[in-house]
Scaffold this motif. Structure first.
Motif, mmCIF file in Angstrom:
data_model
loop_
_atom_site.group_PDB
_atom_site.id
_atom_site.type_symbol
_atom_site.label_atom_id
_atom_site.label_comp_id
_atom_site.label_asym_id
_atom_site.label_seq_id
_atom_site.Cartn_x
_atom_site.Cartn_y
_atom_site.Cartn_z
ATOM 1 N N ASP A 168 0.835 -1.202 0.000
ATOM 2 C CA ASP A 168 0.000 0.000 0.000
ATOM 3 C C ASP A 168 0.875 1.260 0.000
ATOM 4 O O ASP A 168 0.615 2.215 -0.737
ATOM 5 N N TYR A 177 -8.151 2.854 -1.196
ATOM 6 C CA TYR A 177 -7.364 1.912 -0.406
ATOM 7 C C TYR A 177 -8.221 1.294 0.694
ATOM 8 O O TYR A 177 -9.001 1.974 1.367
ATOM 9 N N ASN A 178 -8.017 -0.030 0.888
ATOM 10 C CA ASN A 178 -8.858 -0.781 1.826
ATOM 11 C C ASN A 178 -8.588 -0.435 3.283
ATOM 12 O O ASN A 178 -9.441 -0.669 4.143
ATOM 13 N N ASN A 207 2.463 1.645 -3.337
ATOM 14 C CA ASN A 207 1.444 2.022 -4.312
ATOM 15 C C ASN A 207 1.100 3.504 -4.216
ATOM 16 O O ASN A 207 0.929 4.191 -5.219
ATOM 17 N N VAL A 208 1.011 4.008 -2.982
ATOM 18 C CA VAL A 208 0.708 5.423 -2.786
ATOM 19 C C VAL A 208 1.827 6.292 -3.359
ATOM 20 O O VAL A 208 1.582 7.298 -4.025
#
Length: 393
Positions: free
Chosen positions: A24, A38-39, A27-28
């Motif tokens: 994550d 985002y989860n 990815n950011v």
């Protein structure tokens, strides 16, 4: 008029760290997608809010990385802190080597803290300890929100002090709370820090809002806000002329000002009329600019936020357009030789400005030398070996 507790909105942004992955973070940094995708982020926004531009800045990504590291090193930090505490206090707290072997080693830290608080309040301050508490913290799921209440005398009380304990150096959970960027709506007051609200027991998990004034769940008696509020009401019934002072250091400073904000939110006029002031030391940011303006208008020069030098905690959570956390009120800022300045914001507000790197470390060296030699001139400023060791680090 204080806002009514019945019409608060439940707008919020909550970061679930247990769902945050290294992927994550990568990815950011690479895609810079809107945070809604985002989860690990739970987001409920106002209808007029622009969500397309809800993208993480470098400060937010840095916070996530620090939080993941704290989670990974939680146990080693705790063990190191316990080792340091035991090593430094084992002999002195047991009256010497002989008494050490005569005492049991199973006393809880909470009991030791209570005994220490009683010694400081009753012996050194010449005041009267009314109660030392360990409250349930919805953030850590443990009884680790600590506070005590004391007064100036056993009877005919004139001053009541509520003090919240702050960030422990080797407690990863405390640092995770300080760094947390999650927020919830405090009705018309503004946005406030979710972690601190959980520490006070004011967060309503079912609605992601604020618990009502007359909250009556089974664990109410173990929540800081409600227990302290009721204790103060009882004390004022017995001592109607007494004044209340609320204080706290570091994380405890955040709890102190949010405790008073809870009284404002729930329209506790009787308690607020007896409020002498709120003094916080090294307090992190607790709300947005709307919160600051509202509380400024309510407290009217009763709020004093003290900051010493380059303490990182008052610079947390890092200022960012998305989080919108901001300080309010006047900052009583102490630089070298304990000279105070009244500022609106402490220098180097996000702590990692490269232009402050050299002066920060140079001043730290001067502070260490000052701490070593000042005590010889002024005994009241003398520092112990642990304090000097921390300064050296």
């Amino acid at each position: 008029m204080a806002p009514s507790s019945t019409n608060s909105s439940n707008y919020h942004t909550i970061y679930h760290l247990h769902k945050l992955t290294v992927w994550d973070i990568f990815n950011v940094l690479v895609s810079w997608r809107s945070l809604e995708n985002y989860n690990f982020i739970q987001y409920c926004h106002q209808p007029a809010e622009d969500t397309e531009n809800l993208k993480a800045g470098l400060f937010i990504v840095l916070v996530w990385m620090l939080q993941k590291m704290l989670i990974w090193f939680n146990r080693p930090l705790k063990r190191l802190g316990h080792l340091v505490e035991v090593t430094l206090n084992l002999v002195s707290s047991n009256g010497g080597i002989v008494e050490l072997f005569l005492n049991t080693m199973s006393a809880k830290v909470a009991y030791e803290n209570k005994a220490y608080a009683r010694d400081v309040v009753n012996v050194h301050w010449k005041m009267h300890l009314l109660g030392f508490f360990q409250f349930y913290n919805d953030n850590s799921k443990k009884n680790d929100t600590q506070a005590f209440i004391c007064c100036d005398r056993p009877k005919d009380v004139r001053l009541i002090i509520v003090s919240f304990r702050g960030t422990e150096m080797f407690n990863a959970a405390d640092w995770l709370t300080d760094l947390d960027l999650s927020w919830i709506s405090f009705g018309e007051i503004g946005r406030v820090h979710l972690g601190f609200m959980k520490g006070l027991g004011l967060h309503q998990e079912e609605t992601n809002g604020v618990r009502p004034k007359d909250y009556s769940a089974g664990n109410k008696n173990n929540l800081a806000y409600y227990t302290i509020r009721e204790r103060l009401k009882m004390l004022l019934e017995e001592n109607p002329d007494a004044k209340i002072l609320v204080t706290g250091h570091s994380l405890g400073g955040a709890l102190a000002i949010l405790f008073v904000a809870g009284l404002v939110y729930h329209q506790e006029a009787a308690l607020l009329n007896h409020l002498l002031g709120v003094y916080t030391f090294g307090q992190p940011r607790v709300g947005d600019e709307n919160f600051g303006r509202f509380m400024d208008a309510k407290l009217k020069e009763k709020y004093f936020r003290v900051v010493y030098r380059y303490d990182i905690v008052p610079r947390l959570p890092f200022g960012d357009p998305i989080t919108q956390f901001a300080h309010f009120g006047n900052c009583i800022y102490y630089s070298s030789w304990y000279k105070a300045q009244v500022l609106r914001e402490e220098p180097n507000e996000n702590y990692i400005n490269p232009s402050f790197f050299i002066p920060m470390h140079f001043d730290a060296c001067l502070d260490l030398l000052r701490a070593i030699f000042l005590g010889r001139k002024e005994k009241s400023f003398e520092e112990n070996s642990l304090s000097l060791f921390v300064r050296l680090i």
